[in-house]
Design an enzyme around this catalytic site. Sequence first.
Site, PDB file in Angstrom:
ATOM      1  N   ASP A  86     -30.046 -12.161  -8.532  1.00 28.12           N
ATOM      2  CA  ASP A  86     -28.889 -11.768  -7.734  1.00 28.12           C
ATOM      3  C   ASP A  86     -29.076 -10.316  -7.326  1.00 28.12           C
ATOM      4  OD1 ASP A  86     -26.294 -11.656  -6.531  1.00 28.12           O
ATOM      5  OD2 ASP A  86     -25.604 -13.176  -7.945  1.00 28.12           O
TER       6      ASP A  86
ATOM      7  N   LEU B 242     -32.178 -12.159  -1.555  1.00 30.34           N
ATOM      8  CA  LEU B 242     -32.894 -13.299  -0.998  1.00 30.34           C
ATOM      9  C   LEU B 242     -33.627 -12.958   0.292  1.00 30.34           C
ATOM     10  CD1 LEU B 242     -30.246 -16.086  -1.631  1.00 30.34           C
ATOM     11  CD2 LEU B 242     -32.544 -16.014  -2.617  1.00 30.34           C
TER      12      LEU B 242
ATOM     13  N   GLY C 259     -26.230 -16.627  -1.827  1.00 31.94           N
ATOM     14  CA  GLY C 259     -26.000 -16.525  -0.388  1.00 31.94           C
ATOM     15  C   GLY C 259     -24.605 -16.031  -0.081  1.00 31.94           C
TER      16      GLY C 259
ATOM     17  N   SER D 163     -20.976 -16.649   0.742  1.00 41.41           N
ATOM     18  CA  SER D 163     -20.192 -17.803   0.317  1.00 41.41           C
ATOM     19  C   SER D 163     -18.912 -18.015   1.115  1.00 41.41           C
ATOM     20  CB  SER D 163     -19.824 -17.663  -1.163  1.00 41.41           C
ATOM     21  OG  SER D 163     -19.039 -16.506  -1.382  1.00 41.41           O
TER      22      SER D 163
ATOM     23  N   SER E  46     -22.646 -27.125   1.401  1.00 37.64           N
ATOM     24  CA  SER E  46     -21.192 -26.994   1.336  1.00 37.64           C
ATOM     25  C   SER E  46     -20.544 -28.129   2.112  1.00 37.64           C
ATOM     26  CB  SER E  46     -20.762 -25.657   1.939  1.00 37.64           C
ATOM     27  OG  SER E  46     -19.357 -25.591   2.106  1.00 37.64           O
TER      28      SER E  46
ATOM     29  N   HIS F  11     -18.400 -27.580   4.092  1.00 35.32           N
ATOM     30  CA  HIS F  11     -18.136 -26.995   5.411  1.00 35.32           C
ATOM     31  C   HIS F  11     -19.283 -27.227   6.399  1.00 35.32           C
ATOM     32  CE1 HIS F  11     -14.443 -25.433   3.910  1.00 35.32           C
ATOM     33  NE2 HIS F  11     -15.076 -24.873   2.893  1.00 35.32           N
TER      34      HIS F  11
ATOM     35  N   TYR G 113     -20.149 -20.055   8.792  1.00 33.31           N
ATOM     36  CA  TYR G 113     -20.645 -20.301   7.436  1.00 33.31           C
ATOM     37  C   TYR G 113     -21.128 -21.752   7.297  1.00 33.31           C
ATOM     38  CZ  TYR G 113     -20.284 -21.612   2.508  1.00 33.31           C
ATOM     39  OH  TYR G 113     -20.538 -22.126   1.267  1.00 33.31           O
TER      40      TYR G 113
ATOM     41  N   LYS H  68     -24.949 -23.460   6.569  1.00 35.75           N
ATOM     42  CA  LYS H  68     -25.270 -24.448   5.546  1.00 35.75           C
ATOM     43  C   LYS H  68     -25.926 -25.692   6.163  1.00 35.75           C
ATOM     44  CE  LYS H  68     -23.888 -22.456   1.739  1.00 35.75           C
ATOM     45  NZ  LYS H  68     -24.783 -22.213   0.585  1.00 35.75           N
TER      46      LYS H  68
ATOM     47  N   ARG I 164      -5.225 -29.884  -2.236  1.00 34.73           N
ATOM     48  CA  ARG I 164      -6.522 -30.361  -1.737  1.00 34.73           C
ATOM     49  C   ARG I 164      -7.480 -30.645  -2.886  1.00 34.73           C
ATOM     50  NH1 ARG I 164     -11.041 -27.325   0.797  1.00 34.73           N
ATOM     51  NH2 ARG I 164     -12.264 -28.855   1.963  1.00 34.73           N
TER      52      ARG I 164
END
Length: 274
Positions: free
Chosen positions: A33, A53, A74, A76, A112, A114, A142, A146, A180
Amino acid sequence: MAQRILITGGAGKVATSLRPRLAAPGRTLRLLDIVAPPAVAGTGDEEIVVASLDDAEAVRAACDGVDAIVHLGGQSTEAEAQEVLRVNAFGTYNLLEAARRHDLRRIMLASSTHAAGFHVRDDAAFPDGLPADLPPRPDTLYGWSKATIEALAHLYVDRFGLDIICVRIGLWFPTPPQNRGLATWLSPDDGARLVEACLSAPSPGFRIVWGVSRNTRRWWSLAEGEAIGYFPKDDAEVYAAERIAEFGEPDFRKDPELNRVGGWWCDWPLGRRM
């Protein structure tokens, strides 16, 4: 047999919850990290790598001597296009290229929900839940990043023979947040079960699975996860009375915040809430 696993995003909340759950005799977790991860009770042998990264040389060095990768690192949340591409897309490229160079073939890649955010619940077409490998329909920049890394993973599987399982993660929290979460929650214990399945499934090639628990109100398929040996045990329904008392009775068939994979992220104007 000794095993060394590289966990990117090693200081993040998901990795922090995973570390004690993945601890095992003979297993070393190498945590990468941009900051050193906090100390966590119950962890086993660990190594710390402070690097980004987007530093290809540092990522290549972090992959040396590793048996498998759990890629959680990454950006997020929603951010500018340059940022999600630099950290998520280019960072993942650096990681997969380093894996290829080290002949490191087993990777769990945190995608994700998303990436598929604009897909809508459809019980008539999918009575067992929306399939995990739906075509990308990102709900944000985002989510677009992904979807991009899913495509990149598929390239590295097809061209170089890596085994990569992309997990479209739902709401990975200690308890399901808001209503949710009654459908989309991934408990920390089930998250660890899913990671172990991704690390041990025989020759999976390229797969996409939902990161979700066995929730009573779930409308995403578990079939793809079960095919790699993931059998979740937890159910958000034990929190239902508490959530409904706070937020009201949910309608997962008609409420657009609840019947779209991406929930209210689908309503974000691009450029807002960044």
